[in-house]
Design a protein around this motif. Structure first.
Motif, PDB file in Angstrom:
ATOM      1  N   THR A 169      34.662  45.082 -39.973  1.00  0.00           N
ATOM      2  CA  THR A 169      34.942  43.718 -40.406  1.00  0.00           C
ATOM      3  C   THR A 169      35.855  43.039 -39.803  1.00  0.00           C
ATOM      4  O   THR A 169      37.069  43.361 -39.311  1.00  0.00           O
ATOM      5  CB  THR A 169      35.365  43.852 -41.891  1.00  0.00           C
ATOM      6  OG1 THR A 169      34.722  44.576 -42.746  1.00  0.00           O
ATOM      7  CG2 THR A 169      35.585  42.528 -42.383  1.00  0.00           C
ATOM      8  N   LEU A 170      35.690  41.700 -39.364  1.00  0.00           N
ATOM      9  CA  LEU A 170      36.350  40.724 -38.463  1.00  0.00           C
ATOM     10  C   LEU A 170      37.095  40.066 -39.443  1.00  0.00           C
ATOM     11  O   LEU A 170      36.830  39.501 -40.505  1.00  0.00           O
ATOM     12  CB  LEU A 170      35.394  39.684 -37.734  1.00  0.00           C
ATOM     13  CG  LEU A 170      34.588  40.415 -36.510  1.00  0.00           C
ATOM     14  CD1 LEU A 170      33.811  39.271 -36.003  1.00  0.00           C
ATOM     15  CD2 LEU A 170      35.414  41.254 -35.507  1.00  0.00           C
ATOM     16  N   ALA A 171      38.601  39.888 -39.346  1.00  0.00           N
ATOM     17  CA  ALA A 171      39.271  39.068 -39.969  1.00  0.00           C
ATOM     18  C   ALA A 171      39.391  37.763 -39.065  1.00  0.00           C
ATOM     19  O   ALA A 171      39.796  37.404 -38.093  1.00  0.00           O
ATOM     20  CB  ALA A 171      40.625  39.547 -39.938  1.00  0.00           C
ATOM     21  N   ALA A 228      42.842  46.147 -38.264  1.00  0.00           N
ATOM     22  CA  ALA A 228      41.631  45.092 -38.229  1.00  0.00           C
ATOM     23  C   ALA A 228      40.586  45.751 -36.948  1.00  0.00           C
ATOM     24  O   ALA A 228      41.062  46.242 -35.714  1.00  0.00           O
ATOM     25  CB  ALA A 228      41.999  43.816 -37.886  1.00  0.00           C
ATOM     26  N   ASP A 229      39.496  45.832 -37.222  1.00  0.00           N
ATOM     27  CA  ASP A 229      38.290  46.044 -36.326  1.00  0.00           C
ATOM     28  C   ASP A 229      38.041  44.961 -35.296  1.00  0.00           C
ATOM     29  O   ASP A 229      37.777  45.062 -34.305  1.00  0.00           O
ATOM     30  CB  ASP A 229      36.949  46.148 -37.133  1.00  0.00           C
ATOM     31  CG  ASP A 229      37.056  47.268 -37.922  1.00  0.00           C
ATOM     32  OD1 ASP A 229      37.275  48.576 -37.568  1.00  0.00           O
ATOM     33  OD2 ASP A 229      36.604  47.223 -39.252  1.00  0.00           O
ATOM     34  N   GLY A 230      38.754  43.808 -35.542  1.00  0.00           N
ATOM     35  CA  GLY A 230      38.501  42.950 -34.681  1.00  0.00           C
ATOM     36  C   GLY A 230      38.791  41.418 -35.399  1.00  0.00           C
ATOM     37  O   GLY A 230      39.223  41.397 -36.707  1.00  0.00           O
ATOM     38  N   PHE A 231      39.129  40.208 -34.729  1.00  0.00           N
ATOM     39  CA  PHE A 231      39.457  39.034 -35.187  1.00  0.00           C
ATOM     40  C   PHE A 231      38.135  37.901 -34.835  1.00  0.00           C
ATOM     41  O   PHE A 231      37.576  38.239 -33.883  1.00  0.00           O
ATOM     42  CB  PHE A 231      40.557  38.584 -34.688  1.00  0.00           C
ATOM     43  CG  PHE A 231      41.778  39.419 -35.182  1.00  0.00           C
ATOM     44  CD1 PHE A 231      42.259  39.656 -36.264  1.00  0.00           C
ATOM     45  CD2 PHE A 231      42.584  40.051 -34.143  1.00  0.00           C
ATOM     46  CE1 PHE A 231      43.113  40.203 -36.621  1.00  0.00           C
ATOM     47  CE2 PHE A 231      43.769  40.696 -34.500  1.00  0.00           C
ATOM     48  CZ  PHE A 231      43.912  40.966 -35.934  1.00  0.00           C
ATOM     49  N   ASN A 269      43.096  43.309 -29.881  1.00  0.00           N
ATOM     50  CA  ASN A 269      41.912  43.726 -30.624  1.00  0.00           C
ATOM     51  C   ASN A 269      40.829  42.802 -29.907  1.00  0.00           C
ATOM     52  O   ASN A 269      40.949  41.853 -29.571  1.00  0.00           O
ATOM     53  CB  ASN A 269      42.041  43.188 -32.205  1.00  0.00           C
ATOM     54  CG  ASN A 269      43.247  43.989 -32.540  1.00  0.00           C
ATOM     55  OD1 ASN A 269      44.384  43.859 -32.140  1.00  0.00           O
ATOM     56  ND2 ASN A 269      43.076  44.932 -33.660  1.00  0.00           N
ATOM     57  N   PRO A 270      39.657  43.130 -30.339  1.00  0.00           N
ATOM     58  CA  PRO A 270      38.393  42.229 -30.090  1.00  0.00           C
ATOM     59  C   PRO A 270      38.386  41.069 -30.911  1.00  0.00           C
ATOM     60  O   PRO A 270      38.960  40.813 -31.851  1.00  0.00           O
ATOM     61  CB  PRO A 270      37.057  43.051 -30.639  1.00  0.00           C
ATOM     62  CG  PRO A 270      37.343  44.470 -30.708  1.00  0.00           C
ATOM     63  CD  PRO A 270      38.806  44.486 -30.828  1.00  0.00           C
ATOM     64  N   LEU A 310      39.679  37.160 -20.474  1.00  0.00           N
ATOM     65  CA  LEU A 310      40.479  37.800 -21.582  1.00  0.00           C
ATOM     66  C   LEU A 310      39.617  38.531 -22.546  1.00  0.00           C
ATOM     67  O   LEU A 310      40.121  39.050 -23.428  1.00  0.00           O
ATOM     68  CB  LEU A 310      40.711  36.250 -22.564  1.00  0.00           C
ATOM     69  CG  LEU A 310      41.675  35.388 -21.804  1.00  0.00           C
ATOM     70  CD1 LEU A 310      42.022  34.216 -22.605  1.00  0.00           C
ATOM     71  CD2 LEU A 310      43.241  36.098 -21.473  1.00  0.00           C
ATOM     72  N   ASP A 311      38.453  38.979 -21.844  1.00  0.00           N
ATOM     73  CA  ASP A 311      37.560  40.236 -22.460  1.00  0.00           C
ATOM     74  C   ASP A 311      37.283  39.515 -23.792  1.00  0.00           C
ATOM     75  O   ASP A 311      37.568  40.430 -24.759  1.00  0.00           O
ATOM     76  CB  ASP A 311      38.491  41.370 -22.525  1.00  0.00           C
ATOM     77  CG  ASP A 311      37.199  42.411 -22.908  1.00  0.00           C
ATOM     78  OD1 ASP A 311      35.975  42.338 -22.776  1.00  0.00           O
ATOM     79  OD2 ASP A 311      37.847  43.338 -23.370  1.00  0.00           O
ATOM     80  N   LEU A 312      36.635  38.407 -24.184  1.00  0.00           N
ATOM     81  CA  LEU A 312      36.337  37.886 -25.629  1.00  0.00           C
ATOM     82  C   LEU A 312      34.993  37.838 -25.919  1.00  0.00           C
ATOM     83  O   LEU A 312      34.261  37.914 -24.896  1.00  0.00           O
ATOM     84  CB  LEU A 312      36.856  36.401 -25.427  1.00  0.00           C
ATOM     85  CG  LEU A 312      38.199  35.812 -25.308  1.00  0.00           C
ATOM     86  CD1 LEU A 312      38.202  34.507 -25.210  1.00  0.00           C
ATOM     87  CD2 LEU A 312      39.228  36.656 -26.161  1.00  0.00           C
ATOM     88  N   TRP A 313      34.705  38.174 -27.121  1.00  0.00           N
ATOM     89  CA  TRP A 313      33.195  38.244 -27.584  1.00  0.00           C
ATOM     90  C   TRP A 313      32.995  36.578 -27.823  1.00  0.00           C
ATOM     91  O   TRP A 313      33.717  35.861 -28.217  1.00  0.00           O
ATOM     92  CB  TRP A 313      33.054  38.852 -28.713  1.00  0.00           C
ATOM     93  CG  TRP A 313      33.258  40.312 -28.588  1.00  0.00           C
ATOM     94  CD1 TRP A 313      33.772  40.915 -27.284  1.00  0.00           C
ATOM     95  CD2 TRP A 313      33.660  41.371 -29.693  1.00  0.00           C
ATOM     96  NE1 TRP A 313      34.024  42.328 -27.563  1.00  0.00           N
ATOM     97  CE2 TRP A 313      33.898  42.589 -28.896  1.00  0.00           C
ATOM     98  CE3 TRP A 313      33.250  41.155 -30.819  1.00  0.00           C
ATOM     99  CZ2 TRP A 313      33.916  43.822 -29.623  1.00  0.00           C
ATOM    100  CZ3 TRP A 313      33.392  42.599 -31.769  1.00  0.00           C
ATOM    101  CH2 TRP A 313      33.829  43.814 -30.974  1.00  0.00           C
ATOM    102  N   MET A 314      31.631  36.074 -27.737  1.00  0.00           N
ATOM    103  CA  MET A 314      31.521  34.581 -27.957  1.00  0.00           C
ATOM    104  C   MET A 314      29.910  34.803 -28.698  1.00  0.00           C
ATOM    105  O   MET A 314      29.100  35.433 -28.589  1.00  0.00           O
ATOM    106  CB  MET A 314      31.395  34.040 -27.007  1.00  0.00           C
ATOM    107  CG  MET A 314      30.292  34.370 -25.722  1.00  0.00           C
ATOM    108  SD  MET A 314      30.358  33.025 -24.342  1.00  0.00           S
ATOM    109  CE  MET A 314      29.321  33.821 -23.390  1.00  0.00           C
ATOM    110  N   ALA A 315      29.996  33.757 -29.572  1.00  0.00           N
ATOM    111  CA  ALA A 315      28.515  33.399 -30.289  1.00  0.00           C
ATOM    112  C   ALA A 315      28.018  32.538 -29.222  1.00  0.00           C
ATOM    113  O   ALA A 315      28.429  31.683 -28.450  1.00  0.00           O
ATOM    114  CB  ALA A 315      28.882  32.416 -31.352  1.00  0.00           C
TER     115      ALA A 315
END
Length: 356
Positions: free
Chosen positions: A28-30, A52-55, A73-74, A93-98
């Motif tokens: 779950t992402l916060a 947290a698994d990620g934000f 965190n992710p 910054l090793d970010l995830w993105m939509a």
């Protein structure tokens, strides 16, 4: 100094995250967008970092603030990037993105990242705010795969009316999502927002996204969905700094929209819409005065509001006034559907026209 305080209870924040994750049953992402809904993104992230698994945040600037504060965190950019130049920072910054549009997809295809991006590909399953339409989704997915720029692709969508359990749109969105994914390689999915986590078990896929519930507010009517034992994170309080006695038939505040119907003892409170208290809050909105239930009377001013002290004889100047969340009043589904049908008929769409 003005006696207005907003106290953030980080122990309640941690509790709410753990409750939401348990209800979802998987990662779950916060959601910390908009400065963690006004609660302070950095402090909230620091309080959750070990569990947290990620934000999730809205945009690059919000992610940069968290990384600068040492958050490892992710972090998912829910709105993706707005221009190609941001992709360098996403990579660094090793970010995830939509990715939710043709323009964003083209930016990814043209990028030269040091390592493949972690992408969450958005399906428009009926909300019609962003995302690829069902007939275009698989082609977008395969373009990402062929580009070599996506190391991982998470399939996602967003609900429009999950907080209205009696409205069938959520089930329609789930069916549309599942249909659009058929034929694609297996992979992680993210469907459930706060209401989806608490009320729609079919929406509980690999990744949940807890937003408003993280801060102690259930989006659901009382008695509906899982009892998540949510605890309010923010405590918003001020004090009475003036008291006056009014007779019957006396107006209070701007617009004379509240008129006393009995002899009334009025408390003037140092808080208003400039402080974040809703300007549209109506007379009768609940507050607590020294822990006892009372109500707002009259219109909210910029830096003041008035409360009813008539039944609280011990309350007066210096009494603490705490804001309370008003009871949830769900919309009438039948009335909503009737209004939507009327709009379709007026627009010439007919009964079978698509709705969002």
């Amino acid at each position: 100094m003005r006696p207005l305080t907003a106290t953030i209870r980080l122990d309640h924040l941690r509790h709410n995250y753990q409750q939401a994750r348990a209800a979802h049953g998987d990662k779950t992402l916060a959601v910390l967008k908009a400065n963690a809904y006004g609660h302070g993104a950095v402090r909230c992230a620091q309080a959750l970092a070990d569990i947290a698994d990620g934000f999730a945040v809205a945009c690059l600037e919000e992610a940069q603030e968290l990384r600068a504060a040492g958050i490892a965190n992710p972090i998912l950019l829910l709105e993706g990037v707005f221009e190609a130049g941001e992709l360098q920072a996403v990579d660094a910054l090793d970010l995830w993105m939509a990715v939710a549009s043709e323009e964003q997809l083209a930016m990814v295809e043209a990028a030269a990242p040091a390592k493949p991006f972690n992408i969450w590909l958005m399906l428009d399953s009926g909300m019609h705010r962003e995302g690829f339409l069902p007939q275009d989704y698989q082609a977008a997915w395969r373009r990402l795969e062929a580009s070599g720029k996506a190391g991982k692709i998470t399939k996602m969508t967003h609900f429009a009316r999950a907080d209205e359990p009696d409205v069938p749109m959520t089930f329609s969105q789930l069916e549309m999502f599942d249909a659009a994914m058929r034929g694609l390689p297996a992979g992680e999915e993210s469907v459930a927002n706060s209401a989806g986590i608490l009320c729609h078990p079919r929406a509980q896929r690999n990744w949940g996204r807890v937003g408003i519930a993280l801060y102690g507010v259930t989006p659901l009517p009382a008695g509906v969905g899982q009892d998540a034992d949510l605890r309010p994170v923010m405590r918003f309080a001020s004090k009475v700094f003036g008291v006056r006695e009014l007779g019957i038939g006396e107006p209070i505040g701007y617009g004379d929209n509240f008129v006393t119907h009995r002899p009334t003892r009025v408390g003037l409170v140092a808080c208003g819409y400039a402080d974040g208290y809703p300007r549209r809050a109506s007379s009768g909105s609940p507050v607590r005065v020294d822990g006892a239930r009372s109500r707002l009377i009259g219109r909210v001013s910029m830096d003041m509001l008035t409360v009813d002290l008539t039944d609280l004889p011990d309350a007066g100047i210096g009494s603490e006034v705490e804001g309370q969340r008003a009871p949830f009043r769900p919309a009438d589904p039948a009335a909503a559907h009737a209004a939507a049908e009327q709009r379709r008929q007026q627009s010439g769409g007919g009964a079978g026209a698509a709705t969002g």
